[in-house]
Scaffold this motif. Structure first.
Motif, PDB file in Angstrom:
ATOM      1  N   MET A 152       1.476  -5.028   2.271  1.00 15.89           N
ATOM      2  CA  MET A 152       1.018  -4.289   3.975  1.00 15.89           C
ATOM      3  C   MET A 152      -0.384  -4.027   4.275  1.00 15.89           C
ATOM      4  O   MET A 152      -0.395  -3.174   3.514  1.00 15.89           O
ATOM      5  CB  MET A 152       2.920  -3.948   4.226  1.00 15.89           C
ATOM      6  CG  MET A 152       2.385  -2.704   5.490  1.00 15.89           C
ATOM      7  SD  MET A 152       3.873  -1.446   5.076  1.00 15.89           S
ATOM      8  CE  MET A 152       3.868  -0.734   6.785  1.00 15.89           C
ATOM      9  N   ALA A 153      -0.781  -3.891   5.364  1.00 15.57           N
ATOM     10  CA  ALA A 153      -2.167  -3.823   5.706  1.00 15.57           C
ATOM     11  C   ALA A 153      -1.840  -1.965   6.261  1.00 15.57           C
ATOM     12  O   ALA A 153      -1.562  -1.622   6.395  1.00 15.57           O
ATOM     13  CB  ALA A 153      -2.786  -4.164   6.339  1.00 15.57           C
ATOM     14  N   THR A 154      -3.643  -1.517   6.497  1.00 18.96           N
ATOM     15  CA  THR A 154      -3.213  -0.069   6.911  1.00 18.96           C
ATOM     16  C   THR A 154      -3.101  -0.372   8.489  1.00 18.96           C
ATOM     17  O   THR A 154      -2.791  -1.619   9.019  1.00 18.96           O
ATOM     18  CB  THR A 154      -4.142  -0.204   6.685  1.00 18.96           C
ATOM     19  OG1 THR A 154      -5.120  -0.788   7.262  1.00 18.96           O
ATOM     20  CG2 THR A 154      -4.779   1.032   5.489  1.00 18.96           C
ATOM     21  N   GLU A 213      -7.375  -0.540   1.625  1.00 18.72           N
ATOM     22  CA  GLU A 213      -6.779  -1.598   2.432  1.00 18.72           C
ATOM     23  C   GLU A 213      -5.723  -1.934   0.958  1.00 18.72           C
ATOM     24  O   GLU A 213      -5.087  -2.423   0.715  1.00 18.72           O
ATOM     25  CB  GLU A 213      -7.686  -2.659   2.718  1.00 18.72           C
ATOM     26  CG  GLU A 213      -8.383  -2.093   3.972  1.00 18.72           C
ATOM     27  CD  GLU A 213      -6.783  -2.397   4.817  1.00 18.72           C
ATOM     28  OE1 GLU A 213      -5.999  -3.321   4.788  1.00 18.72           O
ATOM     29  OE2 GLU A 213      -7.438  -2.375   6.265  1.00 18.72           O
ATOM     30  N   GLU A 214      -6.886  -2.339  -0.184  1.00 17.23           N
ATOM     31  CA  GLU A 214      -6.405  -2.338  -1.488  1.00 17.23           C
ATOM     32  C   GLU A 214      -4.659  -1.985  -1.840  1.00 17.23           C
ATOM     33  O   GLU A 214      -3.726  -2.878  -2.514  1.00 17.23           O
ATOM     34  CB  GLU A 214      -7.098  -2.341  -3.025  1.00 17.23           C
ATOM     35  CG  GLU A 214      -8.683  -3.980  -2.507  1.00 17.23           C
ATOM     36  CD  GLU A 214      -9.356  -3.312  -4.107  1.00 17.23           C
ATOM     37  OE1 GLU A 214      -9.289  -2.827  -5.084  1.00 17.23           O
ATOM     38  OE2 GLU A 214     -10.516  -3.270  -3.947  1.00 17.23           O
ATOM     39  N   GLU A 231      -1.062  -3.202  -2.519  1.00 17.57           N
ATOM     40  CA  GLU A 231      -0.885  -3.190  -3.842  1.00 17.57           C
ATOM     41  C   GLU A 231       1.053  -1.863  -3.751  1.00 17.57           C
ATOM     42  O   GLU A 231       1.981  -2.111  -4.481  1.00 17.57           O
ATOM     43  CB  GLU A 231      -1.112  -2.003  -4.596  1.00 17.57           C
ATOM     44  CG  GLU A 231      -2.205  -3.377  -4.847  1.00 17.57           C
ATOM     45  CD  GLU A 231      -3.888  -2.471  -5.339  1.00 17.57           C
ATOM     46  OE1 GLU A 231      -4.443  -3.186  -6.088  1.00 17.57           O
ATOM     47  OE2 GLU A 231      -3.500  -1.338  -6.110  1.00 17.57           O
ATOM     48  N   ARG A 232       1.632  -1.520  -2.458  1.00 15.49           N
ATOM     49  CA  ARG A 232       2.389  -0.613  -2.945  1.00 15.49           C
ATOM     50  C   ARG A 232       2.797  -0.807  -1.659  1.00 15.49           C
ATOM     51  O   ARG A 232       2.738  -0.373  -0.162  1.00 15.49           O
ATOM     52  CB  ARG A 232       2.028   0.648  -3.273  1.00 15.49           C
ATOM     53  CG  ARG A 232       0.962   1.159  -3.734  1.00 15.49           C
ATOM     54  CD  ARG A 232       0.666   2.882  -4.040  1.00 15.49           C
ATOM     55  NE  ARG A 232       1.794   3.697  -4.559  1.00 15.49           N
ATOM     56  CZ  ARG A 232       1.962   4.759  -4.723  1.00 15.49           C
ATOM     57  NH1 ARG A 232       0.386   4.832  -5.284  1.00 15.49           N
ATOM     58  NH2 ARG A 232       2.666   5.386  -5.171  1.00 15.49           N
ATOM     59  N   ASP A 233       4.293  -0.910  -2.061  1.00 17.33           N
ATOM     60  CA  ASP A 233       5.778  -1.055  -0.560  1.00 17.33           C
ATOM     61  C   ASP A 233       5.895   0.430   0.124  1.00 17.33           C
ATOM     62  O   ASP A 233       6.758   0.593   0.291  1.00 17.33           O
ATOM     63  CB  ASP A 233       6.828  -2.110  -1.197  1.00 17.33           C
ATOM     64  CG  ASP A 233       6.415  -3.382  -1.654  1.00 17.33           C
ATOM     65  OD1 ASP A 233       5.026  -3.330  -0.598  1.00 17.33           O
ATOM     66  OD2 ASP A 233       6.510  -4.223  -1.899  1.00 17.33           O
ATOM     67  N   ASP A 234       6.137   1.196  -1.394  1.00 21.49           N
ATOM     68  CA  ASP A 234       6.548   2.220  -1.145  1.00 21.49           C
ATOM     69  C   ASP A 234       5.733   3.620  -0.801  1.00 21.49           C
ATOM     70  O   ASP A 234       6.038   4.314  -0.253  1.00 21.49           O
ATOM     71  CB  ASP A 234       6.884   3.266  -2.391  1.00 21.49           C
ATOM     72  CG  ASP A 234       5.323   3.576  -3.590  1.00 21.49           C
ATOM     73  OD1 ASP A 234       4.964   2.592  -2.672  1.00 21.49           O
ATOM     74  OD2 ASP A 234       5.314   4.184  -3.971  1.00 21.49           O
ATOM     75  N   PRO A 292     -13.269   7.089  -5.832  1.00 22.60           N
ATOM     76  CA  PRO A 292     -13.659   6.125  -6.004  1.00 22.60           C
ATOM     77  C   PRO A 292     -11.339   5.199  -5.868  1.00 22.60           C
ATOM     78  O   PRO A 292     -10.873   6.531  -5.861  1.00 22.60           O
ATOM     79  CB  PRO A 292     -13.563   6.013  -7.354  1.00 22.60           C
ATOM     80  CG  PRO A 292     -14.648   6.716  -7.849  1.00 22.60           C
ATOM     81  CD  PRO A 292     -13.443   7.720  -6.530  1.00 22.60           C
ATOM     82  N   LYS A 293     -11.229   3.744  -5.780  1.00 21.14           N
ATOM     83  CA  LYS A 293      -9.648   3.640  -5.357  1.00 21.14           C
ATOM     84  C   LYS A 293      -9.096   4.372  -6.815  1.00 21.14           C
ATOM     85  O   LYS A 293      -7.573   5.077  -5.913  1.00 21.14           O
ATOM     86  CB  LYS A 293      -9.694   1.810  -5.743  1.00 21.14           C
ATOM     87  CG  LYS A 293      -8.097   1.663  -6.151  1.00 21.14           C
ATOM     88  CD  LYS A 293      -8.400   0.513  -5.258  1.00 21.14           C
ATOM     89  CE  LYS A 293      -6.832  -0.892  -6.357  1.00 21.14           C
ATOM     90  NZ  LYS A 293      -6.442  -1.589  -6.563  1.00 21.14           N
TER      91      LYS A 293
END
Length: 106
Positions: A1-3, A42-43, A47-50, A93-94
């Motif tokens: 999902m994108a932002t 964005e990454e 990576e997360r659906d929740d 950082p991410k």
């Protein structure tokens, strides 16, 4: 999902009434650190659906940052069930953003 991009007008529906936790990134076009964290957000979003990651441009939408006391950018506020759960100010950082999200959602 994108932002997703949100506005003052859509904030209640997109964030406060969301079924999922929403990380709101308060940013502006002229903000260098905001641009630095954008790829990490964005990454994480991919990576997360929740979790929903939403971006609100403070120059175009002045009401929401004022309502939540945003004084510096980038500011990230994690909302869950209509409430602000946690806040982070500044570029990270991410991995630190991801850890902060995990800790806040426990």
């Amino acid at each position: 999902m994108a932002t997703i991009k949100i506005s003052d007008a859509s904030f209640e529906n997109d964030v406060l009434k969301s079924d999922k936790p929403v990380l709101v990134d308060f940013w502006a076009e002229w903000c260098g650190p905001c641009k630095m964290i954008a790829p990490a957000l964005e990454e994480i979003s991919g990576e997360r659906d929740d979790l929903v990651i939403a971006k609100i441009n403070i120059d175009d939408n002045p009401e929401t940052p004022t309502r939540f006391g945003v004084r510096g950018i980038p500011t990230m506020i994690l909302f869950h069930k209509g409430e602000a759960q946690a806040t982070k100010v500044g570029a990270l950082p991410k991995q630190q953003i991801a850890s902060w999200i995990d800790d806040a959602l426990l």
